[in-house]
Design a protein around this motif. Structure first.
Motif, PDB file in Angstrom:
ATOM      1  N   HIS A  20       0.953  -1.344  -0.048  1.00 52.55           N
ATOM      2  CA  HIS A  20      -0.011  -0.022   0.048  1.00 52.55           C
ATOM      3  C   HIS A  20       0.676   1.332   0.012  1.00 52.55           C
ATOM      4  O   HIS A  20       1.813   1.456   0.662  1.00 52.55           O
ATOM      5  CB  HIS A  20      -0.926   0.275   1.331  1.00 52.55           C
ATOM      6  CG  HIS A  20      -2.023   1.135   0.978  1.00 52.55           C
ATOM      7  ND1 HIS A  20      -3.069   1.458   0.667  1.00 52.55           N
ATOM      8  CD2 HIS A  20      -2.008   2.155   2.270  1.00 52.55           C
ATOM      9  CE1 HIS A  20      -3.788   2.270   0.671  1.00 52.55           C
ATOM     10  NE2 HIS A  20      -3.025   2.838   1.508  1.00 52.55           N
ATOM     11  N   ALA A  21       0.530   2.781  -0.436  1.00 52.76           N
ATOM     12  CA  ALA A  21       1.701   3.699  -0.715  1.00 52.76           C
ATOM     13  C   ALA A  21       0.208   4.702  -0.662  1.00 52.76           C
ATOM     14  O   ALA A  21      -0.341   4.789  -1.980  1.00 52.76           O
ATOM     15  CB  ALA A  21       2.596   3.409  -1.421  1.00 52.76           C
ATOM     16  N   VAL A  22       0.574   5.801  -0.344  1.00 56.25           N
ATOM     17  CA  VAL A  22      -0.414   6.922  -0.312  1.00 56.25           C
ATOM     18  C   VAL A  22       0.309   8.256  -0.402  1.00 56.25           C
ATOM     19  O   VAL A  22       1.218   8.252   0.701  1.00 56.25           O
ATOM     20  CB  VAL A  22      -1.098   7.193   1.062  1.00 56.25           C
ATOM     21  CG1 VAL A  22      -2.345   7.628   1.047  1.00 56.25           C
ATOM     22  CG2 VAL A  22      -2.414   5.759   1.402  1.00 56.25           C
ATOM     23  N   ILE A  23      -0.055   8.884  -1.056  1.00 56.28           N
ATOM     24  CA  ILE A  23       1.298  10.236  -0.783  1.00 56.28           C
ATOM     25  C   ILE A  23       0.932  11.533  -0.213  1.00 56.28           C
ATOM     26  O   ILE A  23      -0.185  11.050   0.710  1.00 56.28           O
ATOM     27  CB  ILE A  23       0.983  11.119  -2.525  1.00 56.28           C
ATOM     28  CG1 ILE A  23       1.634  12.193  -2.884  1.00 56.28           C
ATOM     29  CG2 ILE A  23      -0.518  11.591  -2.342  1.00 56.28           C
ATOM     30  CD1 ILE A  23       1.541  12.659  -3.993  1.00 56.28           C
ATOM     31  N   VAL A  24       2.272  11.515   0.283  1.00 63.88           N
ATOM     32  CA  VAL A  24       1.470  12.432   1.973  1.00 63.88           C
ATOM     33  C   VAL A  24       1.241  14.239   1.597  1.00 63.88           C
ATOM     34  O   VAL A  24       0.590  14.470   1.555  1.00 63.88           O
ATOM     35  CB  VAL A  24       2.644  11.821   2.994  1.00 63.88           C
ATOM     36  CG1 VAL A  24       2.364  13.310   4.402  1.00 63.88           C
ATOM     37  CG2 VAL A  24       2.926  10.553   3.043  1.00 63.88           C
ATOM     38  N   SER A  25       1.916  14.140   1.208  1.00 65.24           N
ATOM     39  CA  SER A  25       2.081  16.397   0.800  1.00 65.24           C
ATOM     40  C   SER A  25       2.214  16.692  -0.176  1.00 65.24           C
ATOM     41  O   SER A  25       2.008  17.118  -1.599  1.00 65.24           O
ATOM     42  CB  SER A  25       2.504  16.893   1.830  1.00 65.24           C
ATOM     43  OG  SER A  25       4.036  16.397   1.688  1.00 65.24           O
ATOM     44  N   LEU A  26       3.716  15.743  -0.914  1.00 66.15           N
ATOM     45  CA  LEU A  26       4.552  16.077  -1.982  1.00 66.15           C
ATOM     46  C   LEU A  26       4.512  14.564  -3.055  1.00 66.15           C
ATOM     47  O   LEU A  26       4.444  14.155  -2.584  1.00 66.15           O
ATOM     48  CB  LEU A  26       5.615  16.760  -1.874  1.00 66.15           C
ATOM     49  CG  LEU A  26       5.634  18.296  -0.753  1.00 66.15           C
ATOM     50  CD1 LEU A  26       7.009  19.130  -0.767  1.00 66.15           C
ATOM     51  CD2 LEU A  26       4.862  19.659  -1.743  1.00 66.15           C
ATOM     52  N   PRO A  27       4.794  15.742  -4.201  1.00 65.10           N
ATOM     53  CA  PRO A  27       5.122  14.130  -4.703  1.00 65.10           C
ATOM     54  C   PRO A  27       6.403  13.192  -4.670  1.00 65.10           C
ATOM     55  O   PRO A  27       7.441  14.462  -4.166  1.00 65.10           O
ATOM     56  CB  PRO A  27       5.116  15.193  -6.630  1.00 65.10           C
ATOM     57  CG  PRO A  27       4.678  15.996  -6.270  1.00 65.10           C
ATOM     58  CD  PRO A  27       4.495  16.779  -4.977  1.00 65.10           C
ATOM     59  N   GLY A  28       6.197  12.577  -4.389  1.00 65.80           N
ATOM     60  CA  GLY A  28       7.562  11.830  -4.056  1.00 65.80           C
ATOM     61  C   GLY A  28       7.410  11.183  -2.449  1.00 65.80           C
ATOM     62  O   GLY A  28       8.451  10.534  -1.309  1.00 65.80           O
ATOM     63  N   HIS A  29       6.550  11.986  -1.734  1.00 67.49           N
ATOM     64  CA  HIS A  29       6.359  11.844   0.005  1.00 67.49           C
ATOM     65  C   HIS A  29       5.435  10.772   0.102  1.00 67.49           C
ATOM     66  O   HIS A  29       4.172  11.230  -0.312  1.00 67.49           O
ATOM     67  CB  HIS A  29       6.474  13.137   0.538  1.00 67.49           C
ATOM     68  CG  HIS A  29       6.944  13.504   0.455  1.00 67.49           C
ATOM     69  ND1 HIS A  29       8.053  14.623   1.260  1.00 67.49           N
ATOM     70  CD2 HIS A  29       8.343  14.160  -0.314  1.00 67.49           C
ATOM     71  CE1 HIS A  29       8.489  15.253   1.526  1.00 67.49           C
ATOM     72  NE2 HIS A  29       8.801  15.025  -0.076  1.00 67.49           N
ATOM     73  N   TYR A  30       5.712   9.666   0.679  1.00 71.12           N
ATOM     74  CA  TYR A  30       4.651   8.810   0.879  1.00 71.12           C
ATOM     75  C   TYR A  30       5.071   8.131   2.655  1.00 71.12           C
ATOM     76  O   TYR A  30       5.328   7.637   3.233  1.00 71.12           O
ATOM     77  CB  TYR A  30       5.018   7.126  -0.285  1.00 71.12           C
ATOM     78  CG  TYR A  30       4.633   8.001  -1.557  1.00 71.12           C
ATOM     79  CD1 TYR A  30       3.134   8.009  -2.649  1.00 71.12           C
ATOM     80  CD2 TYR A  30       5.565   7.852  -2.340  1.00 71.12           C
ATOM     81  CE1 TYR A  30       3.277   8.333  -3.642  1.00 71.12           C
ATOM     82  CE2 TYR A  30       5.498   8.401  -3.269  1.00 71.12           C
ATOM     83  CZ  TYR A  30       5.231   8.239  -3.936  1.00 71.12           C
ATOM     84  OH  TYR A  30       4.189   9.376  -5.794  1.00 71.12           O
ATOM     85  N   ILE A  31       3.071   7.595   2.613  1.00 71.01           N
ATOM     86  CA  ILE A  31       3.120   6.342   3.818  1.00 71.01           C
ATOM     87  C   ILE A  31       2.970   5.147   3.127  1.00 71.01           C
ATOM     88  O   ILE A  31       1.678   5.407   2.187  1.00 71.01           O
ATOM     89  CB  ILE A  31       1.875   7.121   4.467  1.00 71.01           C
ATOM     90  CG1 ILE A  31       2.108   8.101   4.943  1.00 71.01           C
ATOM     91  CG2 ILE A  31       1.830   5.362   5.781  1.00 71.01           C
ATOM     92  CD1 ILE A  31       2.889   8.528   6.620  1.00 71.01           C
ATOM     93  N   VAL A  32       4.102   4.217   3.240  1.00 74.83           N
ATOM     94  CA  VAL A  32       3.819   3.161   2.765  1.00 74.83           C
ATOM     95  C   VAL A  32       3.080   1.786   4.108  1.00 74.83           C
ATOM     96  O   VAL A  32       4.144   1.471   5.163  1.00 74.83           O
ATOM     97  CB  VAL A  32       4.860   2.775   2.274  1.00 74.83           C
ATOM     98  CG1 VAL A  32       4.912   3.509   1.015  1.00 74.83           C
ATOM     99  CG2 VAL A  32       6.345   1.864   2.765  1.00 74.83           C
ATOM    100  N   LYS A  33       2.854   0.432   3.476  1.00 77.67           N
ATOM    101  CA  LYS A  33       2.582  -0.252   4.081  1.00 77.67           C
ATOM    102  C   LYS A  33       3.403  -1.486   3.232  1.00 77.67           C
ATOM    103  O   LYS A  33       3.220  -1.745   2.484  1.00 77.67           O
ATOM    104  CB  LYS A  33       1.297  -0.663   4.596  1.00 77.67           C
ATOM    105  CG  LYS A  33       0.489   0.143   5.150  1.00 77.67           C
ATOM    106  CD  LYS A  33      -0.820  -0.502   5.721  1.00 77.67           C
ATOM    107  CE  LYS A  33      -1.662   0.813   6.517  1.00 77.67           C
ATOM    108  NZ  LYS A  33      -2.326   0.565   7.639  1.00 77.67           N
TER     109      LYS A  33
END
Length: 110
Positions: A20-33
């Motif tokens: 799982h990957a969700v963008i946080v704020s900027l392109p290239g910044h993710y929360i991943v599982k």
């Protein structure tokens, strides 16, 4: 295997699959599982990578991570897992990936 940096610091480095990957704020910044297998389970971590890498391209990637990093807070999440990355020619962090299929939870050893 635990990688020891000093007499008091040891890191447990394991292979896992990004599920799982969700963008946080900027392109290239993710929360991943990341799935580290049935014994370790699924862990959440933060990934800052190249801005041109999209969330969909991260799914199913096999990565290496430290799974016993001392807890730290990132925004509202408490994390203990760090994906190991190296900079590309533009200075963007790219996750380290095993060349061969490693079972989720597979341990680094020397």
């Amino acid at each position: 295997m635990m990688v020891t940096l000093s007499s008091s610091v040891s890191f447990d480095i394991r292979a896992g699959t990004i599920i799982h990957a969700v963008i946080v704020s900027l392109p290239g910044h993710y929360i991943v599982k990341i799935n580290f297998g049935s014994i370790i389970g699924i862990r959440t971590c933060v990934l800052h990578t190249a801005p041109h890498i999209c969330a969909e391209s991260l799914l199913e990637q096999h990565v290496c991570a430290i799974i016993n990093f001392p807890e730290f807070k990132k925004n509202t999440k408490t994390l203990k897992t760090i994906i190991l990355c190296m900079p590309d020619t533009h200075g963007h962090y790219i996750p380290i990936q095993p060349d061969h299929c490693i079972p989720n939870g597979g341990s680094l050893f020397s």
